[in-house]
Design an enzyme around this catalytic site. Structure first.
Site, PDB file in Angstrom:
ATOM      1  N   ASP A  13       0.872  -1.157   0.000  1.00 32.70           N
ATOM      2  CA  ASP A  13       0.000   0.000   0.000  1.00 32.70           C
ATOM      3  C   ASP A  13       0.920   1.221   0.000  1.00 32.70           C
ATOM      4  O   ASP A  13       2.117   1.106   0.296  1.00 32.70           O
ATOM      5  CB  ASP A  13      -0.891  -0.022   1.253  1.00 32.70           C
ATOM      6  CG  ASP A  13      -1.775   1.202   1.357  1.00 32.70           C
ATOM      7  OD1 ASP A  13      -2.431   1.550   0.356  1.00 32.70           O
ATOM      8  OD2 ASP A  13      -1.815   1.811   2.443  1.00 32.70           O
ATOM      9  N   ASP A  15      -0.038   5.102   1.085  1.00 31.13           N
ATOM     10  CA  ASP A  15      -0.216   6.032   2.205  1.00 31.13           C
ATOM     11  C   ASP A  15      -0.249   5.279   3.525  1.00 31.13           C
ATOM     12  O   ASP A  15      -1.049   4.370   3.712  1.00 31.13           O
ATOM     13  CB  ASP A  15      -1.503   6.835   2.020  1.00 31.13           C
ATOM     14  CG  ASP A  15      -1.494   7.666   0.745  1.00 31.13           C
ATOM     15  OD1 ASP A  15      -0.402   7.997   0.245  1.00 31.13           O
ATOM     16  OD2 ASP A  15      -2.589   7.983   0.237  1.00 31.13           O
ATOM     17  N   GLN A  58      -6.918   5.881  -4.247  1.00 31.26           N
ATOM     18  CA  GLN A  58      -6.682   7.317  -4.396  1.00 31.26           C
ATOM     19  C   GLN A  58      -7.994   8.020  -4.713  1.00 31.26           C
ATOM     20  O   GLN A  58      -8.179   8.609  -5.775  1.00 31.26           O
ATOM     21  CB  GLN A  58      -5.627   7.566  -5.485  1.00 31.26           C
ATOM     22  CG  GLN A  58      -4.236   7.107  -5.109  1.00 31.26           C
ATOM     23  CD  GLN A  58      -3.679   7.859  -3.913  1.00 31.26           C
ATOM     24  OE1 GLN A  58      -3.808   9.081  -3.812  1.00 31.26           O
ATOM     25  NE2 GLN A  58      -3.071   7.137  -2.975  1.00 31.26           N
ATOM     26  N   SER A  59      -8.929   7.933  -3.754  1.00 23.76           N
ATOM     27  CA  SER A  59     -10.254   8.525  -3.974  1.00 23.76           C
ATOM     28  C   SER A  59     -10.208  10.043  -4.055  1.00 23.76           C
ATOM     29  O   SER A  59     -11.180  10.669  -4.487  1.00 23.76           O
ATOM     30  CB  SER A  59     -11.225   8.094  -2.874  1.00 23.76           C
ATOM     31  OG  SER A  59     -10.851   8.639  -1.627  1.00 23.76           O
ATOM     32  N   ARG A  63     -12.813  12.520  -5.840  1.00 23.86           N
ATOM     33  CA  ARG A  63     -13.434  13.590  -5.053  1.00 23.86           C
ATOM     34  C   ARG A  63     -13.087  14.974  -5.603  1.00 23.86           C
ATOM     35  O   ARG A  63     -13.567  15.988  -5.106  1.00 23.86           O
ATOM     36  CB  ARG A  63     -12.965  13.518  -3.593  1.00 23.86           C
ATOM     37  CG  ARG A  63     -13.381  12.269  -2.867  1.00 23.86           C
ATOM     38  CD  ARG A  63     -12.716  12.181  -1.483  1.00 23.86           C
ATOM     39  NE  ARG A  63     -12.775  10.848  -0.949  1.00 23.86           N
ATOM     40  CZ  ARG A  63     -13.823  10.308  -0.349  1.00 23.86           C
ATOM     41  NH1 ARG A  63     -14.922  11.026  -0.211  1.00 23.86           N
ATOM     42  NH2 ARG A  63     -13.789   9.077   0.097  1.00 23.86           N
ATOM     43  N   CYS A  95      -6.768   3.003  -7.511  1.00 24.91           N
ATOM     44  CA  CYS A  95      -8.199   3.149  -7.712  1.00 24.91           C
ATOM     45  C   CYS A  95      -8.544   4.613  -7.476  1.00 24.91           C
ATOM     46  O   CYS A  95      -8.345   5.110  -6.367  1.00 24.91           O
ATOM     47  CB  CYS A  95      -8.984   2.258  -6.748  1.00 24.91           C
ATOM     48  SG  CYS A  95     -10.755   2.619  -6.777  1.00 24.91           S
ATOM     49  N   HIS A  97     -11.557   5.882  -7.557  1.00 28.93           N
ATOM     50  CA  HIS A  97     -12.980   5.975  -7.240  1.00 28.93           C
ATOM     51  C   HIS A  97     -13.241   6.237  -5.755  1.00 28.93           C
ATOM     52  O   HIS A  97     -12.398   5.995  -4.909  1.00 28.93           O
ATOM     53  CB  HIS A  97     -13.676   4.673  -7.650  1.00 28.93           C
ATOM     54  CG  HIS A  97     -13.432   4.304  -9.078  1.00 28.93           C
ATOM     55  ND1 HIS A  97     -12.685   3.200  -9.450  1.00 28.93           N
ATOM     56  CD2 HIS A  97     -13.804   4.926 -10.224  1.00 28.93           C
ATOM     57  CE1 HIS A  97     -12.620   3.146 -10.770  1.00 28.93           C
ATOM     58  NE2 HIS A  97     -13.287   4.173 -11.269  1.00 28.93           N
ATOM     59  N   ARG A 106     -11.614  -0.726  -5.737  1.00 29.43           N
ATOM     60  CA  ARG A 106     -11.330  -0.038  -4.472  1.00 29.43           C
ATOM     61  C   ARG A 106     -11.189  -1.057  -3.340  1.00 29.43           C
ATOM     62  O   ARG A 106     -12.097  -1.840  -3.070  1.00 29.43           O
ATOM     63  CB  ARG A 106     -12.444   0.964  -4.159  1.00 29.43           C
ATOM     64  CG  ARG A 106     -12.167   1.791  -2.917  1.00 29.43           C
ATOM     65  CD  ARG A 106     -13.127   2.987  -2.857  1.00 29.43           C
ATOM     66  NE  ARG A 106     -12.980   3.684  -1.605  1.00 29.43           N
ATOM     67  CZ  ARG A 106     -11.941   4.459  -1.273  1.00 29.43           C
ATOM     68  NH1 ARG A 106     -10.969   4.647  -2.138  1.00 29.43           N
ATOM     69  NH2 ARG A 106     -11.874   5.046  -0.094  1.00 29.43           N
ATOM     70  N   ASP A 132      -1.356  -0.848   6.021  1.00 23.82           N
ATOM     71  CA  ASP A 132      -1.540  -0.301   7.364  1.00 23.82           C
ATOM     72  C   ASP A 132      -3.015  -0.303   7.762  1.00 23.82           C
ATOM     73  O   ASP A 132      -3.389   0.306   8.751  1.00 23.82           O
ATOM     74  CB  ASP A 132      -0.965   1.116   7.459  1.00 23.82           C
ATOM     75  CG  ASP A 132      -1.768   2.133   6.655  1.00 23.82           C
ATOM     76  OD1 ASP A 132      -2.222   1.806   5.541  1.00 23.82           O
ATOM     77  OD2 ASP A 132      -1.938   3.272   7.146  1.00 23.82           O
TER      78      ASP A 132
END
Length: 186
Positions: A13, A15, A58-59, A63, A95, A97, A106, A132
């Site tokens: 992952d 972040d 990565q929504s 957004r 992703c 979304h 997602r 995480d």
């Protein structure tokens, strides 16, 4: 080639594992700050012969908090810093979304992991997935990946949730994972 690569592939992952996380999202290259020793850990894994792939929600794109050019610039910064340390990432799957989109890529859904398996022509059975959060791990575990939780980012909260997949290995940070994984696969 496929099965041989699967034993040399590690999915991370982003972040909270590689870079500092933020509830306000990482919206610019300036906000992207590596967690201490995370880039060195990737380099160490590369030098031990492992291929690194990132799978990240990565929504913020969906957004409207940042665009694809900004996301690419963030990843370019990460790659530049990695290269200076002799490390590299083979691919970044993401992703864009939001939950409302109800996509299958997602995390915790496994669509992104299926894309990785298809791209490399491998099964994810036994491939380590490092995250995480519970959602990071479930996305890979559903396809047979081995779960590894790091306690950086949201890791402490995930550990305390009591919802970790069975047999999840827990590591202080990405360097602790790298040291453990390399030494246990000599």
């Amino acid at each position: 080639m496929g099965q041989k690569l699967s034993s040399r592939l590690i999915i991370l992952d982003r972040d909270g594992v590689i870079n500092e996380d933020s509830d306000a999202y990482i919206k610019s290259p300036d906000e992207w700050l590596p967690i201490p020793e995370s880039l060195e850990a990737i380099s160490k894994l590369n030098q031990a012969g492992y291929h690194i792939v990132i799978a990240t929600n990565q929504s913020g794109v969906g957004r409207g908090l940042y665009d694809m050019d900004t996301l690419n610039a963030i990843h370019e910064k990460m790659n530049r810093k990695l290269h200076k340390l002799g490390g590299s990432v083979d691919a970044i799957f993401f992703c864009p979304h939001t939950d409302a989109d109800q996509c299958d890529c997602r995390k915790p859904k496994s669509g992104m992991m299926k894309q990785i398996a298809e791209r490399y022509g491998i099964s994810l059975k036994g491939v380590p997935i490092v995250g995480d959060s519970v959602r990071d791990l479930i996305a890979g575990v559903n396809l047979g990946a081995d779960p590894h939780l790091v306690l950086t980012g949201k890791g402490e909260k995930a550990r305390a949730s009591g919802q970790l997949p069975p047999y999840t290995a827990i590591h202080t940070n990405l360097m602790a994972f790298a040291n453990h994984y390399i030494s246990s696969h000599l």
